[in-house]
Structure formats: C-alpha cells, structure tokens
Design a protein around this motif. Structure first.
Motif, PDB file in Angstrom:
ATOM      1  N   LYS A 176      34.708  54.453  39.646  1.00  0.00           N
ATOM      2  CA  LYS A 176      35.837  54.443  38.719  1.00  0.00           C
ATOM      3  C   LYS A 176      35.686  53.485  37.536  1.00  0.00           C
ATOM      4  CE  LYS A 176      39.236  55.946  42.176  1.00  0.00           C
ATOM      5  NZ  LYS A 176      40.555  55.692  42.798  1.00  0.00           N
ATOM      6  N   ASN A 188      33.078  52.130  34.558  1.00  0.00           N
ATOM      7  CA  ASN A 188      31.856  52.332  33.788  1.00  0.00           C
ATOM      8  C   ASN A 188      31.388  50.963  33.278  1.00  0.00           C
ATOM      9  OD1 ASN A 188      29.850  53.235  32.060  1.00  0.00           O
ATOM     10  ND2 ASN A 188      31.265  54.100  30.567  1.00  0.00           N
ATOM     11  N   SER A 229      33.094  57.660  27.124  1.00  0.00           N
ATOM     12  CA  SER A 229      33.520  58.644  28.127  1.00  0.00           C
ATOM     13  C   SER A 229      34.612  59.559  27.574  1.00  0.00           C
ATOM     14  CB  SER A 229      34.020  57.935  29.384  1.00  0.00           C
ATOM     15  OG  SER A 229      35.161  57.147  29.089  1.00  0.00           O
ATOM     16  N   LYS A 275      37.699  62.457  29.151  1.00  0.00           N
ATOM     17  CA  LYS A 275      38.442  62.819  30.356  1.00  0.00           C
ATOM     18  C   LYS A 275      38.503  64.339  30.500  1.00  0.00           C
ATOM     19  CE  LYS A 275      41.351  58.683  30.387  1.00  0.00           C
ATOM     20  NZ  LYS A 275      42.741  58.155  30.363  1.00  0.00           N
ATOM     21  N   GLN A 281      35.124  61.787  33.004  1.00  0.00           N
ATOM     22  CA  GLN A 281      36.003  61.182  34.009  1.00  0.00           C
ATOM     23  C   GLN A 281      36.989  62.235  34.499  1.00  0.00           C
ATOM     24  OE1 GLN A 281      38.460  57.910  32.625  1.00  0.00           O
ATOM     25  NE2 GLN A 281      38.138  56.813  34.531  1.00  0.00           N
ATOM     26  N   GLU A 304      40.160  63.957  36.918  1.00  0.00           N
ATOM     27  CA  GLU A 304      41.590  63.673  36.983  1.00  0.00           C
ATOM     28  C   GLU A 304      41.915  62.525  37.931  1.00  0.00           C
ATOM     29  OE1 GLU A 304      43.522  67.314  37.930  1.00  0.00           O
ATOM     30  OE2 GLU A 304      43.040  68.270  36.000  1.00  0.00           O
ATOM     31  N   ASP A 305      41.033  62.279  38.899  1.00  0.00           N
ATOM     32  CA  ASP A 305      41.260  61.175  39.831  1.00  0.00           C
ATOM     33  C   ASP A 305      40.622  59.882  39.335  1.00  0.00           C
ATOM     34  OD1 ASP A 305      38.654  61.926  40.071  1.00  0.00           O
ATOM     35  OD2 ASP A 305      38.677  62.224  42.248  1.00  0.00           O
ATOM     36  N   THR A 306      40.257  59.851  38.036  1.00  0.00           N
ATOM     37  CA  THR A 306      39.655  58.696  37.335  1.00  0.00           C
ATOM     38  C   THR A 306      38.224  58.381  37.776  1.00  0.00           C
ATOM     39  OG1 THR A 306      40.447  56.902  38.797  1.00  0.00           O
ATOM     40  CG2 THR A 306      41.963  57.659  37.055  1.00  0.00           C
ATOM     41  N   VAL A 307      37.652  59.194  38.638  1.00  0.00           N
ATOM     42  CA  VAL A 307      36.264  58.996  39.060  1.00  0.00           C
ATOM     43  C   VAL A 307      35.339  59.672  38.045  1.00  0.00           C
ATOM     44  CG1 VAL A 307      34.535  59.551  40.820  1.00  0.00           C
ATOM     45  CG2 VAL A 307      36.823  58.828  41.508  1.00  0.00           C
ATOM     46  N   PHE A 308      34.269  58.966  37.665  1.00  0.00           N
ATOM     47  CA  PHE A 308      33.288  59.547  36.758  1.00  0.00           C
ATOM     48  C   PHE A 308      32.437  60.545  37.545  1.00  0.00           C
ATOM     49  CE2 PHE A 308      34.381  55.562  34.670  1.00  0.00           C
ATOM     50  CZ  PHE A 308      34.576  55.994  33.360  1.00  0.00           C
TER      51      PHE A 308
END
Length: 201
Positions: free
Chosen positions: A20, A22, A56, A58, A79, A81-85
């Motif tokens: 999550k 970077n 980044s 989204k 990134q 929707e769950d903020t994970v790249f």
C-alpha cells in the motif's frame, strides 16, 4: 541485477506496508553506475540505489490522464480500489495492451462491414419500413441490424440459418460493441464469441 536482466526488466518498484505504500524504485542503470564506482561490486542493500517513487494512477482514472503521465515519465503504478498497488504500467505495456484491445475494435468494424454489405440487398422502401428513411452510416446500430434481419430474414437469404440463434448473436454482439467502444469491457463476456460466430455466418 541478474534477475532484472533475465526478465528484461529495467526497474523494480519498491512497495511497502502490504503493497500500500510506494517507497521508491530501483533502476538497472543505477545499479550499473554503483558497480562502476565500486569496482564491480553490487550493492548489498537497497538504500544506495533507491530512487524516487514512480508516479501512480488509481483504478478508474481516465486513460488520457495516464497517457499524459507516461509521456513525461518512464512508468506508472496502478493502485486498486483497496489502495493496494497491483500493476506496473510502462509505455511498452500500454502499447501491447492497446494493440490487443484494437483487435476487438477491428473485429467489430469488419463484422459491421459485412452486415452493411448484406443490407445493400434491401431497397430504400424496405429500410423505410424500419425507420423514417434509409439510415446514414452513423445511424446504423446493432439494434437496427436486429430489426432489419428480423423483418427481412428471407429476403436477405438467411433461411438456411437458425433465425432465433442469429438474432440473439446480433444483440449480444451489439452489447459487446458498446462495452468495447466505451472501454467498459467485461473480459468474461460472450460478446467476442458472438462476433466471431457472426463472422462465420
């Protein structure tokens, strides 16, 4: 460095905190520079060769905004929707994806060309039974194709085919066409298969 060369990778993003955050990037050329300055000895830790984090985007951001960012940089991180790249986007990745996506456009364009050739067998009076006048190219839609094929099935020389099945394929292909054109494609959709079956018919 060896792994990067083996996989033809120029840089590796550094993602922390369960994917999550970077925190930076390691570039192959930076490692080479380090080794040239240090008698060919590779770095034993990341810190000396860590560069600034890649920009980044989204999930849900427009394609045009991502393309603008790629013009001024080497790569982007996506990134979710769950903020994970989740993905690494480079100009090459983008070009390959657009090439693959363009094949879907071409398949639809070719199918519409074949359908419109078929509709040349109809007179203006036939078209007037479906609409107020013969449609322009911009007014041809799969909904229109469905109505025309349904009304003039025999006149179009289609009696050897299963009518209900073909009409269903036209509707499905129309939904697929709209999703492709608006970049809202569900890869699990049966639309491409419907387009391909109509090609054969």
């Amino acid at each position: 460095q060896t792994v990067m060369i083996a996989n033809d990778v120029s840089y590796v993003p550094l993602i922390d905190h369960e994917g999550k955050v970077n925190v930076g990037v390691v570039r192959r050329k930076t490692i080479w520079s380090w080794m040239l300055k240090n008698d060919g000895i590779p770095p034993t830790e990341v810190t000396p060769v860590r560069g600034r984090p890649l920009p980044s985007v989204k999930a849900g951001d427009s394609l045009s905004s991502a393309m603008k960012m790629l013009k001024t940089g080497s790569a982007l991180l996506l990134q979710g929707e769950d903020t994970v790249f989740t993905h690494f986007i480079s100009p090459r990745v983008t070009a390959n994806a657009l090439e693959s996506y363009s094949r879907k456009f071409f398949a639809i364009e070719e199918l519409e060309g074949l359908i419109r050739e078929k509709l040349k067998y109809l007179s203006n009076e036939n078209h007037a039974e479906i609409a107020d006048a013969s449609p322009t190219d911009a007014e041809y839609t799969f909904g229109y194709y469905h109505r025309v094929f349904s009304k003039f099935w025999s006149k179009l020389g289609l009696d050897q085919f299963e009518r209900k099945r073909v009409l269903c394929l036209i509707l499905d292909a129309g939904k697929y066409r709209n999703s492709v054109m608006h970049f809202q494609l569900d890869e699990a959709s049966s639309g491409l298969a419907s387009v391909q079956k109509l090609h054969k018919i």
